[in-house]
Design an enzyme around this catalytic site. Structure first.
Site, PDB file in Angstrom:
ATOM      1  N   ASP A   1       0.866  -1.189   0.000  1.00 19.63           N
ATOM      2  CA  ASP A   1       0.000   0.000   0.000  1.00 19.63           C
ATOM      3  C   ASP A   1       0.896   1.230   0.000  1.00 19.63           C
ATOM      4  O   ASP A   1       2.134   1.109   0.004  1.00 19.63           O
ATOM      5  CB  ASP A   1      -0.940  -0.006   1.217  1.00 19.63           C
ATOM      6  CG  ASP A   1      -2.294   0.634   0.890  1.00 19.63           C
ATOM      7  OD1 ASP A   1      -2.287   1.760   0.352  1.00 19.63           O
ATOM      8  OD2 ASP A   1      -3.341   0.028   1.168  1.00 19.63           O
TER       9      ASP A   1
ATOM     10  N   HIS B   1     -13.215  -1.830  -7.056  1.00 20.32           N
ATOM     11  CA  HIS B   1     -14.372  -0.929  -7.162  1.00 20.32           C
ATOM     12  C   HIS B   1     -13.986   0.545  -7.095  1.00 20.32           C
ATOM     13  O   HIS B   1     -14.802   1.410  -7.404  1.00 20.32           O
ATOM     14  CB  HIS B   1     -15.440  -1.276  -6.114  1.00 20.32           C
ATOM     15  CG  HIS B   1     -15.147  -0.812  -4.725  1.00 20.32           C
ATOM     16  ND1 HIS B   1     -16.135  -0.653  -3.776  1.00 20.32           N
ATOM     17  CD2 HIS B   1     -13.984  -0.481  -4.098  1.00 20.32           C
ATOM     18  CE1 HIS B   1     -15.610  -0.239  -2.641  1.00 20.32           C
ATOM     19  NE2 HIS B   1     -14.309  -0.131  -2.811  1.00 20.32           N
TER      20      HIS B   1
ATOM     21  N   GLY C   1       4.416   1.066  -1.831  1.00 16.91           N
ATOM     22  CA  GLY C   1       4.550   1.091  -3.277  1.00 16.91           C
ATOM     23  C   GLY C   1       3.248   1.435  -3.967  1.00 16.91           C
ATOM     24  O   GLY C   1       2.299   1.913  -3.339  1.00 16.91           O
ATOM     25  N   ASP C   2       3.214   1.164  -5.269  1.00 12.29           N
ATOM     26  CA  ASP C   2       2.095   1.535  -6.126  1.00 12.29           C
ATOM     27  C   ASP C   2       1.670   0.314  -6.926  1.00 12.29           C
ATOM     28  O   ASP C   2       2.444  -0.197  -7.734  1.00 12.29           O
ATOM     29  CB  ASP C   2       2.537   2.662  -7.065  1.00 12.29           C
ATOM     30  CG  ASP C   2       1.434   3.165  -7.984  1.00 12.29           C
ATOM     31  OD1 ASP C   2       0.357   2.535  -8.041  1.00 12.29           O
ATOM     32  OD2 ASP C   2       1.643   4.185  -8.660  1.00 12.29           O
ATOM     33  N   PHE C   3       0.441  -0.179  -6.711  1.00  8.82           N
ATOM     34  CA  PHE C   3       0.026  -1.398  -7.406  1.00  8.82           C
ATOM     35  C   PHE C   3      -0.182  -1.200  -8.902  1.00  8.82           C
ATOM     36  O   PHE C   3      -0.378  -2.166  -9.636  1.00  8.82           O
ATOM     37  CB  PHE C   3      -1.191  -2.060  -6.758  1.00  8.82           C
ATOM     38  CG  PHE C   3      -2.379  -1.170  -6.480  1.00  8.82           C
ATOM     39  CD1 PHE C   3      -2.896  -0.287  -7.425  1.00  8.82           C
ATOM     40  CD2 PHE C   3      -3.013  -1.246  -5.236  1.00  8.82           C
ATOM     41  CE1 PHE C   3      -4.002   0.497  -7.166  1.00  8.82           C
ATOM     42  CE2 PHE C   3      -4.127  -0.460  -4.959  1.00  8.82           C
ATOM     43  CZ  PHE C   3      -4.617   0.407  -5.932  1.00  8.82           C
TER      44      PHE C   3
END
Length: 223
Positions: A88, A133, A114-116
């Site tokens: 996250d 969503h 981090g960045d997914f």
């Protein structure tokens, strides 16, 4: 809400000056409130979801966008040999580590800031609870593809979301869909709409399991 319905577009930037998650990243007090709310919600759901998640033979589970980590840490409590990871944004890390300490799983838990949209940690199982969503279709496909690429051989992706029924069916799902319209670029989706995203990401459904909540667990494997 009225402007979101009238225009069909998110109103977060108009109201806050930035997309909702960019705004939270720059507003630490509000971000703490949001993270605490997500953790509290997950705490109420985690054991019911854990009841229908099969982790037989699993060594590493990554909770992608898992905030404070309560879901994966609950699974770790149930499976003493399981290693858990949360990916996250960096500002969530302290809470995730505190939660791991409280639940007694620190020695098997790692938080990754981090960045997914860029990459996700390698794992046997990737969890995506109330992540898709929040995003438009193309963004969802990107997240799912990153999960697929980071799966270990024989790995799975578990998507946990509300499933929208036929138009006109009352319930939480259409209300949450309005919430997503106002706050984010995302939406609630039907099973058919999810399956279209999965196909685009190179994944295929293996099972769909209801839980003792309104959330369904969609199990995916590489196509």
């Amino acid at each position: 809400m009225a402007d979101a319905v009238r225009t069909g577009t998110t109103q977060a930037e108009a109201a806050l000056g930035a997309p909702i998650f960019d705004w939270l990243a720059a507003a630490p007090k509000e971000a703490e409130v949001f993270t605490n709310a997500m953790t509290a919600m997950t705490h109420g759901l985690a054991h019911r979801l854990a009841d229908v998640i099969d982790l037989k033979g699993t060594e590493v589970v990554a909770d992608v966008g898992g905030a404070g980590g309560n879901l994966v840490q609950t699974l770790m409590q149930r499976h003493p040999r399981l290693t858990g990871v949360v990916l996250d944004l960096p500002h969530v890390g302290a809470e995730a580590d505190t939660s791991a300490a409280t639940l007694g799983v620190t020695d098997r838990f790692t938080f990754v800031g981090g960045d997914f949209f860029e990459e996700v940690p390698s794992a046997d199982v990737h969890l995506l609870k109330f992540v898709l969503h929040d995003w438009d279709d193309d963004s969802c496909v990107r997240i799912l593809r990153n999960c697929r690429e980071a799966l270990r051989p024989g790995g799975r992706v578990l998507v946990m979301e509300l499933l929208v029924d036929e138009v006109g069916t009352p319930g939480l799902e259409p209300l949450m869909d309005l919430n997503m319209m106002a706050l984010s670029t995302g939406r609630e989706r039907s099973l058919d709409e999810f399956e279209n995203l999965f196909e685009r990401a190179g994944l295929k459904p293996a099972s769909t399991k209801p839980s003792a909540t309104r959330i369904s667990v969609l199990e995916l494997v590489p196509a």
